[in-house]
Write an enzyme that holds these catalytic residues in place. Structure first.
Site, PDB file in Angstrom:
ATOM      1  N   GLU A   1      -4.164  -6.631  -6.076  1.00  0.00           N
ATOM      2  CA  GLU A   1      -3.880  -7.106  -4.828  1.00  0.00           C
ATOM      3  C   GLU A   1      -2.408  -6.651  -4.521  1.00  0.00           C
ATOM      4  OE1 GLU A   1      -2.236  -8.894  -1.639  1.00  0.00           O
ATOM      5  OE2 GLU A   1      -1.568  -9.484  -3.374  1.00  0.00           O
TER       6      GLU A   1
ATOM      7  N   ASP B   1      -4.410  -9.963 -10.326  1.00  0.00           N
ATOM      8  CA  ASP B   1      -3.127  -9.052 -11.075  1.00  0.00           C
ATOM      9  C   ASP B   1      -1.829 -10.170 -11.088  1.00  0.00           C
ATOM     10  OD1 ASP B   1      -3.514  -8.626  -8.232  1.00  0.00           O
ATOM     11  OD2 ASP B   1      -2.181  -7.033  -8.354  1.00  0.00           O
TER      12      ASP B   1
END
Ligand code: NI
Length: 394
Positions: free
Chosen positions: A139, A81
């Site tokens: 994350e 991400d």
């Protein structure tokens, strides 16, 4: 094996740069990594590696099986991400997704893992066991993609006996790496407190319960958790980054909102500290006739690198890169959801240097000008595959 693997990693460099630049140009926010996951899947297809996709939305988990695949399994993990940051770099691979940027290097982590996958697939006749590749969503955002993937069974069938993850590190130059065994990164819990008083005229405080005055005491009182309750040998941080309440000099508001974060390195102390936060807040509020509404969602645990696994990986890195290119890391108050894996299996989370000697690419992560020396990609992919091969007995 080292020299040929290094040569293979060097030959992979144009591919690594291509993948990293593609991902960097097309960043996606946490839990929305749909195109990223599709890209990962298409790269795995090219390599002929089997995988399962769509796990917890965008997670991709692949298996590379060597000889005797049931003997042992180890896992390699990358997060995918990006962050809600507007990129300020002007390069040919600058983010094309306005307001979203790979400012924490997760494009690098994903490319390095795809590179390691290519190398391990080439070497699959040479190791005994299975390598599980985990491409993880979210994350950067609570509750952390790692915690969701674990609930979805990512650490089962087969269960890895160790898990490894790397992270970019602009404090070290490309071509070097850093390790720390034992406690490494802090836990992070978000704390949301609403103090409900009774508003009124600023000149008539006796008719009110002033939540601003109570909030001031709550903030001061809670610092005692750090200065008087915590073990001075175990770092603890409690920061309130937001306080909101009131709108005029002559009005006492009804409520004040506080938002903060608690960081620790010890899971028992973390639970105890959060209990202190709740108790002190409630009791200070009660003492002045206010009410406290406290919300502390489950945060990230502290990251503990298994000493044996980490020392072993460190020695593999010394063999692969040379001892002078392997550094020791300090404790870090930042958090990382890789920590969830380390609660279930032995873990080693290490760093790869991404700056260039001479002072280029030194911007910190989460900065709108963060970028890397792409030399780091072949070190990252090469070392990760080497650690996996050695961990599986090559
Ligand atoms: Ni990160």
């Amino acid at each position: 094996m080292i020299e040929t693997l290094k040569a293979r990693a060097a030959a992979l460099r144009p591919e690594l740069v291509r993948m990293r630049r593609h991902l960097h140009q097309h960043p996606e926010l946490s839990f929305q990594e749909y195109e990223t996951a599709a890209f990962v899947a298409s790269e795995l297809d090219k390599l002929g590696i089997v995988y399962e996709k769509g796990i917890c939305g965008t997670g991709v988990v692949a298996l590379i099986t060597g000889r005797n695949p049931g003997r042992k399994c180890i896992a390699l993990r990358a997060d995918m991400d990006a962050l809600p940051i507007e990129e300020e770099n002007e390069t040919e691979y600058t983010s094309r997704n306005k307001g979203v940027m790979h400012a924490c290097g997760h494009d690098v982590h994903t490319s390095c893992l795809l590179g390691a996958a290519a190398l391990l697939q080439e070497y699959r006749d040479q190791f005994e066991g299975t390598v599980k590749l985990i491409f993880q969503p979210g994350e950067e955002k609570n509750p952390g993609g790692a915690s969701l993937l674990i609930k979805a069974g990512v650490l089962e069938n087969p269960a890895p006996s160790a898990i490894y993850g790397l992270h970019v590190y602009p404090q070290l130059p490309a071509g070097t790496t850093g390790f720390r065994s034992g406690q490494y990164m802090a836990s992070a819990d978000e704390i949301y407190i609403t103090i409900k008083g009774k508003g009124g005229h600023a000149a008539l405080p006796q008719q009110t319960v002033d939540p601003i005055a109570v909030a001031a005491m709550v903030i001061t009182g809670l610092q005692q958790v750090v200065s008087r309750k915590s073990n001075p040998l175990s770092p603890t941080v409690l920061t309130f980054g937001k306080i909101a309440g009131g709108h005029a000099t002559n009005v006492i508001p009804n409520t004040v909102e506080l938002e903060g974060t608690l960081r620790t390195f010890d899971e028992d102390w973390r639970r105890e500290a959060l209990a202190h936060v709740k108790q002190i807040t409630s009791q200070i509020c009660a003492a002045y006739g206010a009410e406290a509404i406290i919300d502390i969602p489950d945060g990230y645990p502290s990251l503990f690198n298994d000493p044996e696994t980490t020392q072993q990986a460190r020695s593999f890195a010394e063999d692969f890169l040379g001892a002078d290119r392997v550094k020791d890391l300090d404790l870090r108050m930042g958090a990382e959801d890789f920590a969830f894996y380390t609660l279930h299996t032995k873990g080693c989370f290490y760093r790869i240097g991404t700056s260039r000697n001479g002072g280029q690419y030194t911007q910190p992560v989460h900065n709108s000008r963060f970028d890397i020396d792409e030399e780091a990609l072949q070190t990252g992919a090469g070392l990760m595959s080497y650690i996996a091969l050695r961990a599986l007995g090559c």
